[in-house]
Design a protein around this motif. Structure first.
Motif, PDB file in Angstrom:
ATOM      1  N   PRO A   1       0.739  -1.247  -0.033  1.00 15.25           N
ATOM      2  CA  PRO A   1      -0.129  -0.115  -0.025  1.00 15.25           C
ATOM      3  C   PRO A   1       0.867   1.196  -0.019  1.00 15.25           C
ATOM      4  N   LEU A   2       1.921   1.289   0.564  1.00 16.13           N
ATOM      5  CA  LEU A   2       2.934   2.400   0.688  1.00 16.13           C
ATOM      6  C   LEU A   2       3.379   2.658  -0.820  1.00 16.13           C
ATOM      7  N   ALA A   3       3.840   1.719  -1.483  1.00 18.21           N
ATOM      8  CA  ALA A   3       4.380   1.808  -2.589  1.00 18.21           C
ATOM      9  C   ALA A   3       3.538   2.279  -3.688  1.00 18.21           C
ATOM     10  N   ARG A   4       2.136   1.741  -3.693  1.00 20.19           N
ATOM     11  CA  ARG A   4       0.937   2.170  -4.453  1.00 20.19           C
ATOM     12  C   ARG A   4       0.453   3.662  -3.901  1.00 20.19           C
ATOM     13  N   ASP A   5       0.655   4.157  -2.719  1.00 23.55           N
ATOM     14  CA  ASP A   5       0.125   5.584  -2.221  1.00 23.55           C
ATOM     15  C   ASP A   5       1.192   6.440  -2.881  1.00 23.55           C
ATOM     16  N   LEU A   6       2.532   5.966  -2.632  1.00 22.70           N
ATOM     17  CA  LEU A   6       3.708   7.148  -3.222  1.00 22.70           C
ATOM     18  C   LEU A   6       3.672   7.038  -4.785  1.00 22.70           C
ATOM     19  N   GLY A   7       3.380   5.964  -5.258  1.00 31.50           N
ATOM     20  CA  GLY A   7       3.256   6.021  -6.845  1.00 31.50           C
ATOM     21  C   GLY A   7       2.186   6.909  -7.401  1.00 31.50           C
ATOM     22  N   ALA A   8       1.214   7.110  -6.441  1.00 27.48           N
ATOM     23  CA  ALA A   8       0.126   7.836  -7.206  1.00 27.48           C
ATOM     24  C   ALA A   8       0.100   9.241  -6.929  1.00 27.48           C
ATOM     25  N   ILE A   9       0.996   9.594  -6.373  1.00 20.44           N
ATOM     26  CA  ILE A   9       1.432  11.162  -5.920  1.00 20.44           C
ATOM     27  C   ILE A   9       2.219  11.544  -7.119  1.00 20.44           C
TER      28      ILE A   9
ATOM     29  N   LEU B   1      10.464   4.226   0.700  1.00 17.69           N
ATOM     30  CA  LEU B   1      10.766   5.666   1.056  1.00 17.69           C
ATOM     31  C   LEU B   1      12.074   6.291   0.462  1.00 17.69           C
ATOM     32  N   LEU B   2      12.919   5.362   0.472  1.00 12.20           N
ATOM     33  CA  LEU B   2      14.279   6.063   0.091  1.00 12.20           C
ATOM     34  C   LEU B   2      14.132   6.041  -1.527  1.00 12.20           C
ATOM     35  N   ALA B   3      13.755   4.894  -2.263  1.00  8.90           N
ATOM     36  CA  ALA B   3      13.535   5.081  -3.801  1.00  8.90           C
ATOM     37  C   ALA B   3      12.407   5.932  -4.103  1.00  8.90           C
ATOM     38  N   SER B   4      11.562   6.315  -3.505  1.00 11.23           N
ATOM     39  CA  SER B   4      10.638   7.278  -3.767  1.00 11.23           C
ATOM     40  C   SER B   4      11.105   8.786  -3.680  1.00 11.23           C
ATOM     41  N   ALA B   5      11.801   9.020  -2.423  1.00  8.28           N
ATOM     42  CA  ALA B   5      12.769  10.392  -2.520  1.00  8.28           C
ATOM     43  C   ALA B   5      13.521  10.379  -3.497  1.00  8.28           C
TER      44      ALA B   5
ATOM     45  N   GLY C   1      13.199  15.992 -10.285  1.00 13.15           N
ATOM     46  CA  GLY C   1      13.089  17.538 -10.067  1.00 13.15           C
ATOM     47  C   GLY C   1      12.161  17.904  -9.236  1.00 13.15           C
ATOM     48  N   TYR C   2      11.451  16.989  -8.206  1.00 12.27           N
ATOM     49  CA  TYR C   2      10.631  17.521  -7.334  1.00 12.27           C
ATOM     50  C   TYR C   2      11.297  16.902  -5.953  1.00 12.27           C
ATOM     51  N   GLY C   3      10.673  17.525  -5.031  1.00 11.48           N
ATOM     52  CA  GLY C   3      11.154  17.342  -3.502  1.00 11.48           C
ATOM     53  C   GLY C   3      10.230  16.439  -2.556  1.00 11.48           C
ATOM     54  N   THR C   4      10.999  15.787  -1.598  1.00  9.97           N
ATOM     55  CA  THR C   4      10.436  14.986  -0.630  1.00  9.97           C
ATOM     56  C   THR C   4      10.892  15.846   0.549  1.00  9.97           C
ATOM     57  N   ALA C   5       9.927  15.796   1.636  1.00 11.36           N
ATOM     58  CA  ALA C   5      10.114  16.530   2.957  1.00 11.36           C
ATOM     59  C   ALA C   5       9.524  15.661   3.874  1.00 11.36           C
ATOM     60  N   LEU C   6      10.148  15.849   5.203  1.00 14.56           N
ATOM     61  CA  LEU C   6       9.560  15.145   6.115  1.00 14.56           C
ATOM     62  C   LEU C   6       8.852  16.077   7.205  1.00 14.56           C
ATOM     63  N   ALA C   7       7.710  15.655   7.932  1.00 16.25           N
ATOM     64  CA  ALA C   7       7.137  16.427   8.739  1.00 16.25           C
ATOM     65  C   ALA C   7       6.697  15.567  10.047  1.00 16.25           C
ATOM     66  N   ALA C   8       6.740  16.359  11.226  1.00 19.98           N
ATOM     67  CA  ALA C   8       6.250  15.670  12.296  1.00 19.98           C
ATOM     68  C   ALA C   8       6.868  14.126  12.701  1.00 19.98           C
ATOM     69  N   CYS C   9       7.948  14.045  12.532  1.00 15.04           N
ATOM     70  CA  CYS C   9       8.513  12.758  12.806  1.00 15.04           C
ATOM     71  C   CYS C   9       8.337  12.271  14.177  1.00 15.04           C
ATOM     72  N   SER C  10       8.051  11.117  14.482  1.00 13.58           N
ATOM     73  CA  SER C  10       7.984  10.356  15.762  1.00 13.58           C
ATOM     74  C   SER C  10       9.311   9.976  16.174  1.00 13.58           C
TER      75      SER C  10
ATOM     76  N   ARG D   1      17.283  12.006   8.812  1.00 16.12           N
ATOM     77  CA  ARG D   1      16.131  12.565   7.742  1.00 16.12           C
ATOM     78  C   ARG D   1      16.759  13.057   6.458  1.00 16.12           C
ATOM     79  N   GLY D   2      17.992  13.493   6.352  1.00 12.79           N
ATOM     80  CA  GLY D   2      18.274  14.108   5.208  1.00 12.79           C
ATOM     81  C   GLY D   2      18.601  13.067   4.111  1.00 12.79           C
ATOM     82  N   ASP D   3      18.633  11.780   4.245  1.00 16.68           N
ATOM     83  CA  ASP D   3      18.877  10.706   3.364  1.00 16.68           C
ATOM     84  C   ASP D   3      17.275  10.483   2.748  1.00 16.68           C
ATOM     85  N   LEU D   4      16.183  10.902   3.404  1.00 16.63           N
ATOM     86  CA  LEU D   4      14.848  10.708   2.941  1.00 16.63           C
ATOM     87  C   LEU D   4      14.114  12.024   2.323  1.00 16.63           C
ATOM     88  N   GLU D   5      14.959  13.118   2.274  1.00 20.21           N
ATOM     89  CA  GLU D   5      14.417  14.382   2.024  1.00 20.21           C
ATOM     90  C   GLU D   5      15.630  14.884   0.851  1.00 20.21           C
TER      91      GLU D   5
END
Length: 90
Positions: free
Chosen positions: A17-25, A47-51, A58-67, A81-85
């Motif tokens: 589901p995560l891969a599907r949701d990220l792929g739809a964005i 998450l890394l592959a998506s980022a 040419g698009y960004g990935t940001a993290l918000a409110a990390c637990s 966090r920088g590895d995912l952003e």
């Protein structure tokens, strides 16, 4: 940027589901990791592959409110966090 709220458990069951949701964005994405209690290796790879794919496009990935659990898990994998952003290309 579209915001995707990550589930509490990012384990094997959540991978498809995560891969599907990220792929739809299209475009940039902000990942809300505020409620994550568990982050497994497969979901981290997704998450890394998506980022990286978004950065190459040419698009960004940001993290918000990390637990604390999310931050602790990425640290256990030797990442930050920088590895995912990434920033969107100008």
């Amino acid at each position: 940027m579209t915001t995707l709220k990550l589930p509490k458990r990012l384990d094997l069951t959540a991978a498809k589901p995560l891969a599907r949701d990220l792929g739809a964005i299209e475009g940039g994405v902000t990942l809300d990791a505020g409620e994550v209690e568990h982050l497994g290796g497969l979901c981290l790879q997704i998450l890394l592959a998506s980022a990286r794919s978004r950065a190459q496009a040419g698009y960004g990935t940001a993290l918000a409110a990390c637990s604390d659990a999310f931050d602790g898990a990425i640290a256990q994998f030797g990442l930050t966090r920088g590895d995912l952003e990434s920033e969107a290309a100008a």
